[in-house]
Design a protein around this motif. Structure first.
Motif, PDB file in Angstrom:
ATOM      1  N   LEU A 141       0.828  -1.209   0.000  1.00  0.00           N
ATOM      2  CA  LEU A 141       0.000   0.000   0.000  1.00  0.00           C
ATOM      3  C   LEU A 141       0.863   1.260   0.000  1.00  0.00           C
ATOM      4  O   LEU A 141       1.891   1.319   0.666  1.00  0.00           O
ATOM      5  CB  LEU A 141      -0.924   0.015   1.219  1.00  0.00           C
ATOM      6  CG  LEU A 141      -1.964  -1.100   1.294  1.00  0.00           C
ATOM      7  CD1 LEU A 141      -2.861  -0.891   2.500  1.00  0.00           C
ATOM      8  CD2 LEU A 141      -2.801  -1.163   0.030  1.00  0.00           C
ATOM      9  N   ASP A 142       0.388   2.241  -0.735  1.00  0.00           N
ATOM     10  CA  ASP A 142       1.084   3.521  -0.787  1.00  0.00           C
ATOM     11  C   ASP A 142       0.972   4.204   0.579  1.00  0.00           C
ATOM     12  O   ASP A 142      -0.096   4.174   1.196  1.00  0.00           O
ATOM     13  CB  ASP A 142       0.412   4.387  -1.854  1.00  0.00           C
ATOM     14  CG  ASP A 142       1.236   5.593  -2.195  1.00  0.00           C
ATOM     15  OD1 ASP A 142       1.812   5.615  -3.290  1.00  0.00           O
ATOM     16  OD2 ASP A 142       1.304   6.531  -1.358  1.00  0.00           O
ATOM     17  N   PRO A 143       2.053   4.833   1.060  1.00  0.00           N
ATOM     18  CA  PRO A 143       1.975   5.503   2.376  1.00  0.00           C
ATOM     19  C   PRO A 143       0.842   6.534   2.437  1.00  0.00           C
ATOM     20  O   PRO A 143       0.242   6.728   3.490  1.00  0.00           O
ATOM     21  CB  PRO A 143       3.341   6.182   2.511  1.00  0.00           C
ATOM     22  CG  PRO A 143       4.232   5.462   1.559  1.00  0.00           C
ATOM     23  CD  PRO A 143       3.389   4.887   0.476  1.00  0.00           C
ATOM     24  N   ALA A 144       0.530   7.149   1.307  1.00  0.00           N
ATOM     25  CA  ALA A 144      -0.537   8.160   1.307  1.00  0.00           C
ATOM     26  C   ALA A 144      -1.888   7.543   1.656  1.00  0.00           C
ATOM     27  O   ALA A 144      -2.762   8.189   2.218  1.00  0.00           O
ATOM     28  CB  ALA A 144      -0.609   8.823  -0.059  1.00  0.00           C
ATOM     29  N   LEU A 145      -2.033   6.276   1.304  1.00  0.00           N
ATOM     30  CA  LEU A 145      -3.290   5.564   1.542  1.00  0.00           C
ATOM     31  C   LEU A 145      -3.440   5.204   3.020  1.00  0.00           C
ATOM     32  O   LEU A 145      -4.535   5.178   3.556  1.00  0.00           O
ATOM     33  CB  LEU A 145      -3.262   4.281   0.705  1.00  0.00           C
ATOM     34  CG  LEU A 145      -4.550   3.635   0.262  1.00  0.00           C
ATOM     35  CD1 LEU A 145      -5.313   4.570  -0.640  1.00  0.00           C
ATOM     36  CD2 LEU A 145      -4.233   2.343  -0.476  1.00  0.00           C
ATOM     37  N   CYS A 146      -2.300   4.934   3.652  1.00  0.00           N
ATOM     38  CA  CYS A 146      -2.330   4.434   5.038  1.00  0.00           C
ATOM     39  C   CYS A 146      -2.149   5.520   6.070  1.00  0.00           C
ATOM     40  O   CYS A 146      -2.171   5.237   7.269  1.00  0.00           O
ATOM     41  CB  CYS A 146      -1.215   3.429   5.262  1.00  0.00           C
ATOM     42  SG  CYS A 146      -1.088   2.185   4.034  1.00  0.00           S
ATOM     43  N   ARG A 147      -1.922   6.747   5.620  1.00  0.00           N
ATOM     44  CA  ARG A 147      -1.560   7.771   6.616  1.00  0.00           C
ATOM     45  C   ARG A 147      -2.736   8.053   7.562  1.00  0.00           C
ATOM     46  O   ARG A 147      -3.908   7.914   7.185  1.00  0.00           O
ATOM     47  CB  ARG A 147      -1.091   9.043   5.909  1.00  0.00           C
ATOM     48  CG  ARG A 147      -2.138   9.797   5.151  1.00  0.00           C
ATOM     49  CD  ARG A 147      -1.986  11.286   5.338  1.00  0.00           C
ATOM     50  NE  ARG A 147      -3.297  11.856   5.434  1.00  0.00           N
ATOM     51  CZ  ARG A 147      -3.821  12.687   4.545  1.00  0.00           C
ATOM     52  NH1 ARG A 147      -3.141  13.063   3.488  1.00  0.00           N
ATOM     53  NH2 ARG A 147      -5.037  13.160   4.724  1.00  0.00           N
ATOM     54  N   PRO A 148      -2.406   8.431   8.823  1.00  0.00           N
ATOM     55  CA  PRO A 148      -3.469   8.758   9.776  1.00  0.00           C
ATOM     56  C   PRO A 148      -4.334   9.876   9.193  1.00  0.00           C
ATOM     57  O   PRO A 148      -3.841  10.680   8.409  1.00  0.00           O
ATOM     58  CB  PRO A 148      -2.703   9.268  10.999  1.00  0.00           C
ATOM     59  CG  PRO A 148      -1.312   8.822  10.816  1.00  0.00           C
ATOM     60  CD  PRO A 148      -1.069   8.601   9.367  1.00  0.00           C
ATOM     61  N   ASP A 149      -5.588   9.885   9.555  1.00  0.00           N
ATOM     62  CA  ASP A 149      -6.598  10.791   9.011  1.00  0.00           C
ATOM     63  C   ASP A 149      -7.315  10.150   7.825  1.00  0.00           C
ATOM     64  O   ASP A 149      -8.441  10.474   7.524  1.00  0.00           O
ATOM     65  CB  ASP A 149      -6.018  12.145   8.588  1.00  0.00           C
ATOM     66  CG  ASP A 149      -7.123  13.127   8.254  1.00  0.00           C
ATOM     67  OD1 ASP A 149      -8.091  13.185   9.029  1.00  0.00           O
ATOM     68  OD2 ASP A 149      -7.028  13.803   7.223  1.00  0.00           O
ATOM     69  N   ASP A 176      -6.923   5.732  10.327  1.00  0.00           N
ATOM     70  CA  ASP A 176      -6.418   6.113  11.653  1.00  0.00           C
ATOM     71  C   ASP A 176      -5.941   4.911  12.461  1.00  0.00           C
ATOM     72  O   ASP A 176      -4.994   5.010  13.224  1.00  0.00           O
ATOM     73  CB  ASP A 176      -7.526   6.821  12.437  1.00  0.00           C
ATOM     74  CG  ASP A 176      -8.083   7.990  11.664  1.00  0.00           C
ATOM     75  OD1 ASP A 176      -7.543   9.078  11.792  1.00  0.00           O
ATOM     76  OD2 ASP A 176      -9.044   7.787  10.890  1.00  0.00           O
ATOM     77  N   VAL A 177      -6.633   3.798  12.329  1.00  0.00           N
ATOM     78  CA  VAL A 177      -6.285   2.629  13.143  1.00  0.00           C
ATOM     79  C   VAL A 177      -5.915   1.469  12.218  1.00  0.00           C
ATOM     80  O   VAL A 177      -6.674   1.131  11.311  1.00  0.00           O
ATOM     81  CB  VAL A 177      -7.489   2.210  14.027  1.00  0.00           C
ATOM     82  CG1 VAL A 177      -7.122   1.046  14.921  1.00  0.00           C
ATOM     83  CG2 VAL A 177      -7.973   3.386  14.858  1.00  0.00           C
ATOM     84  N   HIS A 178      -4.738   0.934  12.404  1.00  0.00           N
ATOM     85  CA  HIS A 178      -4.312  -0.229  11.608  1.00  0.00           C
ATOM     86  C   HIS A 178      -4.294  -1.450  12.522  1.00  0.00           C
ATOM     87  O   HIS A 178      -3.670  -1.406  13.579  1.00  0.00           O
ATOM     88  CB  HIS A 178      -2.899  -0.036  11.050  1.00  0.00           C
ATOM     89  CG  HIS A 178      -2.789   1.145  10.129  1.00  0.00           C
ATOM     90  ND1 HIS A 178      -1.787   1.266   9.207  1.00  0.00           N
ATOM     91  CD2 HIS A 178      -3.552   2.252   9.973  1.00  0.00           C
ATOM     92  CE1 HIS A 178      -1.939   2.400   8.542  1.00  0.00           C
ATOM     93  NE2 HIS A 178      -3.008   3.013   9.004  1.00  0.00           N
ATOM     94  N   ILE A 179      -4.972  -2.506  12.126  1.00  0.00           N
ATOM     95  CA  ILE A 179      -4.976  -3.706  12.971  1.00  0.00           C
ATOM     96  C   ILE A 179      -4.541  -4.910  12.153  1.00  0.00           C
ATOM     97  O   ILE A 179      -5.087  -5.159  11.070  1.00  0.00           O
ATOM     98  CB  ILE A 179      -6.369  -3.960  13.571  1.00  0.00           C
ATOM     99  CG1 ILE A 179      -6.735  -2.794  14.477  1.00  0.00           C
ATOM    100  CG2 ILE A 179      -6.401  -5.255  14.352  1.00  0.00           C
ATOM    101  CD1 ILE A 179      -8.088  -2.903  15.096  1.00  0.00           C
TER     102      ILE A 179
END
Ligand SMILES: Nc1ncnc2c1ncn2[C@@H]1O[C@H](COP(=O)(O)OP(=O)(O)OP(=O)(O)O)[C@@H](O)[C@H]1O
Length: 582
Positions: A386-394, A397-400
């Motif tokens: 995944l692209d960091p832009a896709l995973c960034r907070p906001d 917000d929560v990655h599990i």
């Protein structure tokens, strides 16, 4: 009266012919067809021949009485005629309607028992596995009903390509009520919406936000994760839903995104469905790998979402064509000078030709979607891609992380699977089951009406569950695989434990074989690639050598020609010099 009518016509008796009536005169006809009052007049007084005389006669008192009788009797017969005709036409239209009924096994909107065919519930278990037959309102046919004492008619119109409904563009229901009170219509619409929402509460929507299927939501207790994970997620979502003012006071966009990633079959989707059930929110699912979905279509779908709901993007990595670059993905691969398309970069997933979504389009859609209290869930098995832009907070917000099954999960799954059913206590009541919420397992119980297995005491159940979990190597098999294995022994918990080691051994061997296959495949691919590279290199070297040889020969030829020319020039100059001297 009849007597008199008859007596006015003179009868002639001719021999052998019976009674013969002679052709009536004008007087005779009048006495036959005008009311009896006129008849009386005709007997007592001569019939007037001028207009004023006729009018006086018609409006005389005794004549009026007869007119009145005529009107009442005529009115009675006309009313009867209308009632009969009205009844007949209603019967005919009802008959036509009953022939024009659409029947479907699709469940459109709320699943209402009122539209299900009578007797559908009485079928054998064979039929129960199919969807119920339901009546659908016919198109463009008027249906009438009584609502709060008011007569109401409904007509359903569909613009588009008609049935099947999937191709329909717009559905309109025209309702008319015989009333002067507009509130009745408002009440009707509100009631319709309330009923619809109530029916939808335990269902979810799929695919392009279209209601193509519905599925009952799942109980959260049936999801088995390591302790604390689902509780944390549920609490976080609950807190978010009631914190609108907190967000607005701080100027933070009121949205929350959750990224659930990890092994396939580890319960990501199941948990989201369960959370939706707990929060009483509808789920809208979109599959990004859907054929022909492009940026603008995705954006349109996002704009159609209701204010409070859960939007679920399954397999968000599905669009990862060459790492989901910021470029369009439908651009064909460049053609190499040799005539072959350039191969994708090593390590990148294979191109998905059907998808046309770009990363910027997806990011934009996520921002549109996650607004005004909506909760966004995304799932993936390929987190690292995944692209960091896709995973960034906001955005997320929560990655599990969801891992393969732990010993704890295996034990809990076994207990749920073979634990008591809904209303059934364990064999020994005083010993509480460790799971503590077996009433709502979400799995078929061995003790339900159709599946019957041995009743286990709580100690026995715990002991078997321990044995089963001992046999499981942690983080080696998925929960889905464990569930699949236990399904083979639905009513045989002892056998399930007994064969577990053997099954796990087989799973391991399969995995290793798969791994070996993968390694072999990778080695093959590498060898092919290396061979191709070597061939290309050899070809290049050959071409270069050939070119060099060609160039050398060219050079030699040129030098030879030059030499010859110089020699020729020299010779001619010498000859001319000698000639001058001589
Ligand atoms: N943690 C779990 N607890 C209970 N059941 C589970 C769990 N994980 C998986 N299952 C069962 O396995 C099946 C597949 O689960 P689910 O679809 O939620 O997995 P997933 O992680 O979303 O898979 P994928 O990534 O392939 O979409 C479901 O029928 C579910 O009942």
């Amino acid at each position: 009266m009849k007597k008199r009518e008859r007596s006015t016509l003179p009868r002639v008796q001719s021999p052998g012919q019976g009674i013969v009536y002679p052709a009536p005169s004008l007087d005779g006809l009048l006495t036959l067809f005008v009311p009896s009052a006129l008849n009386n007049l005709a007997i007592s007084a001569p019939i007037p021949t001028d207009i004023s005389g006729i009018i006086t006669l018609l409006f005389s008192l005794s004549a009026l009485r007869d007119w009145l009788k005529l009107i009442v009797i005529g009115g009675f017969f006309e009313t009867c005629r209308r009632i009969v005709l009205g009844g007949y036409s209603k019967m005919i239209s009802a008959y036509k309607k009953s022939r024009d009924v659409h029947i479907s096994t699709n469940t459109y909107g709320a699943e209402s028992s009122s539209i299900t065919l009578d007797g559908e519930d009485n079928h054998s278990s064979l039929f129960k596995s199919f969807r119920k037959l339901s009546y659908l309102p016919s198109l463009s046919v008027k249906y009438s009903l009584w609502y709060k004492g008011r007569y109401l008619t409904n007509v359903l119109f569909i613009s588009g390509k008609g049935f099947p409904i999937a191709k329909v563009q717009a559905v309109a229901l025209y309702t008319s009520i015989l009333t002067r009170d507009r509130n009745i219509l408002v009440q009707l619409l509100q009631q319709a919406r309330t009923n619809y929402i109530a029916a939808q509460e335990h269902h979810m929507l799929f695919n392009g936000w279209k209601h193509v299927a519905s599925r009952a939501k799942r109980s959260i207790t049936s999801i088995i994760l390591d302790p604390g994970v689902k509780e944390m997620l549920l609490k976080d979502a609950r807190v978010f839903l009631v914190s609108k003012s907190w967000y607005s006071e701080r100027g933070i966009p009121f949205r929350r995104g959750y990224l659930l990633w990890g092994a396939p079959g580890s319960g990501k989707s199941s948990l989201i469905h369960a959370i939706a059930g707990e929060l009483g929110l509808g789920i809208f699912i979109i599959s990004l790998s859907k054929m022909g979905l492009d940026d603008s279509a995705l954006n349109d779908l996002m704009n159609q979402l209701p204010e409070r709901c859960i939007a679920l993007m399954k397999d968000i990595d599905a669009t990862l064509v060459q790492g989901l670059t910021r470029e369009r993905t439908d651009v064909p691969n460049p053609i190499k000078p040799g005539g072959h398309p350039a191969s994708p970069k090593a390590g990148m997933p294979a191109a998905n030709a059907s998808t046309k979504i770009t990363l910027s389009g997806l990011l934009n859609a996520l921002d549109v979607c996650a607004q005004e209290g909506r909760i966004l869930f995304a799932t993936t098995n390929k987190y690292s891609l995944l692209d960091p832009a896709l995973c960034r907070p906001d955005r997320m917000d929560v990655h599990i992380e969801f891992t393969l099954a732990s010993k704890y999960q295996a034990k809990e799954l076994f207990m749920k699977f073979f634990g008591p059913g809904k209303d059934e206590p364990l064999e020994k009541e005083d010993d509480e089951s460790e799971s503590g919420d077996s009433n709502d397992s979400g799995y078929s119980s061995i003790h339900d009406t159709t599946i019957c297995g041995p009743k286990l005491s709580s100690e026995m159940l715990k002991e078997l569950a321990e044995k089963f979990s001992d046999a499981i190597e942690p983080r080696q098999v998925s929960m889905a695989a464990l569930q699949g294995y236990l399904m083979m022994y639905k009513v045989q918990p002892l056998e399930a434990v007994e064969h577990s080691t053997q099954w796990l051994q087989k799973e391991r061997t399969d995995r290793e074989a798969q791994g070996k296959c993968k390694v072999e495949e990778q080695a093959d691919a590498r060898a092919t690639k290396e061979q191709a590279t070597t061939e290309e290199l050899e070809k290049e070297i050959t071409q270069r050598v050939e070119k060099e040889v060609r160039e050398r020969m060219e050079r030699e030829r040129f030098e030879k020609e030059l030499r010859e020319k110089i020699e020729r020039d020299m010779t001619s100059k010498m000859e001319s010099l000698f000639a001058e001297r001589a």
